[in-house]
Design a protein around this motif. Sequence first.
Motif, PDB file in Angstrom:
ATOM      1  N   MET A  27      11.136 -14.836  -2.427  1.00  9.70           N
ATOM      2  CA  MET A  27      12.196 -15.151  -3.273  1.00  9.70           C
ATOM      3  C   MET A  27      13.274 -14.285  -3.321  1.00  9.70           C
ATOM      4  O   MET A  27      14.474 -14.344  -3.455  1.00  9.70           O
ATOM      5  N   SER A  69       9.444 -16.259 -12.559  1.00 12.09           N
ATOM      6  CA  SER A  69      10.410 -16.217 -13.482  1.00 12.09           C
ATOM      7  C   SER A  69      11.371 -14.869 -13.255  1.00 12.09           C
ATOM      8  O   SER A  69      12.507 -14.640 -13.678  1.00 12.09           O
ATOM      9  N   LEU A  72      13.564 -15.186 -10.313  1.00 13.22           N
ATOM     10  CA  LEU A  72      14.719 -15.986 -10.832  1.00 13.22           C
ATOM     11  C   LEU A  72      15.551 -15.079 -11.565  1.00 13.22           C
ATOM     12  O   LEU A  72      16.811 -15.528 -11.124  1.00 13.22           O
ATOM     13  N   PRO A 117      20.473 -19.556  -6.271  1.00 11.39           N
ATOM     14  CA  PRO A 117      19.261 -19.116  -6.852  1.00 11.39           C
ATOM     15  C   PRO A 117      18.079 -20.189  -7.238  1.00 11.39           C
ATOM     16  O   PRO A 117      16.966 -20.147  -6.973  1.00 11.39           O
ATOM     17  N   VAL A 118      18.583 -21.035  -7.870  1.00 10.47           N
ATOM     18  CA  VAL A 118      17.772 -21.981  -8.419  1.00 10.47           C
ATOM     19  C   VAL A 118      17.142 -23.022  -7.229  1.00 10.47           C
ATOM     20  O   VAL A 118      15.902 -23.404  -7.292  1.00 10.47           O
ATOM     21  N   ALA A 121      14.522 -20.980  -5.329  1.00 10.56           N
ATOM     22  CA  ALA A 121      13.341 -20.753  -6.243  1.00 10.56           C
ATOM     23  C   ALA A 121      12.407 -21.971  -5.894  1.00 10.56           C
ATOM     24  O   ALA A 121      11.283 -22.061  -5.862  1.00 10.56           O
ATOM     25  N   VAL A 140      11.935 -22.784 -12.950  1.00 13.69           N
ATOM     26  CA  VAL A 140      13.208 -23.083 -12.717  1.00 13.69           C
ATOM     27  C   VAL A 140      14.151 -23.369 -13.764  1.00 13.69           C
ATOM     28  O   VAL A 140      15.411 -23.361 -13.997  1.00 13.69           O
ATOM     29  N   CYS A 147      13.619 -30.306  -9.880  1.00 13.29           N
ATOM     30  CA  CYS A 147      13.268 -29.543  -8.777  1.00 13.29           C
ATOM     31  C   CYS A 147      12.893 -29.939  -7.471  1.00 13.29           C
ATOM     32  O   CYS A 147      13.294 -29.442  -6.523  1.00 13.29           O
TER      33      CYS A 147
END
Length: 300
Positions: A27, A69, A72, A117-118, A121, A140, A147
């Motif tokens: 990540m 988490s 992210l 980023p999302v 992830a 997320v 997702c």
Amino acid sequence: MDQADDAVPIADLLDERRHLLNVAYWMLGTGPEAEDAVTETYRQWYGLSDLQRERITDPYAWLTKTTGSICLARLVLPERRPAGAGGEDGDTTAGLHRALEEEINDALLSALDALPPVERAAFVLNDVFAMPPRAVADIVGRTPRECAELADRARRSLRASHAHPTTPHQHDRIVRAVRRACATADAAHLASLLAPDATAFFDGGGKVRALTRPVRGDQHVARTLLTLLTPRRDTTLHLSPANGRTAIVVRHNDQVAAVISFDVTGHHVIQVWAVLNPDKLRTWNRPHAPGTPSSTAVED
């Protein structure tokens, strides 16, 4: 509760830490940042009260979710949090960092860095670590369906980032050679058709027991493909268009069991995308009207 009841085998503890470092590295992209995120994960774990920890039925899942988490949150920061110093050569930490760095080649890491980023992830948690959809959604902050869409978008972006002006004829020629090597179990020839840093992704969607982690390196990818495509009396390998390029379609008892697509650069395969998820193969297994082609585009 007796503290002895909380004891965990040392091998499990080390495997757990390695797993968290892998999640964080995929990540965040650097060993020191991954180390820092995992340290923060354990800080939060030990910040819980004894009663709070007792209520956590699956510490492994809790730690993974917490690491995701944390990562992210750091990905969405305007500037990355300064990472702690890595270990010196010969240190255990430095060795872990080197091992992690071997799992992602520079080109793939650069492509991951370019993702929002999302999306990054969702892709990492879904495709790389095969986490349950609800767990990915919790990290997320989107619905499981959203997702899945984010992961699909990330997958398309990664494929586009490796796109090169290889002609359809050249691509077809390489894929045909890959099929022949797989059909004849010629490991040496198959490896020669793969780039040294080739990466293979396997999408089982949690519906079949496919690999849950990418495989990297020509020798490793070749061995994995040959194992996956081990000849059986009722298993056949066909060539068919998928997403506009030649792909290998694997049939077992007349049902499409996998569609394997390839990204080709020059004379070598740089990425392999094996779809084994039955849900994504439904269009391949629908009855076709007489005179219509059986090939179709595999869903990303």
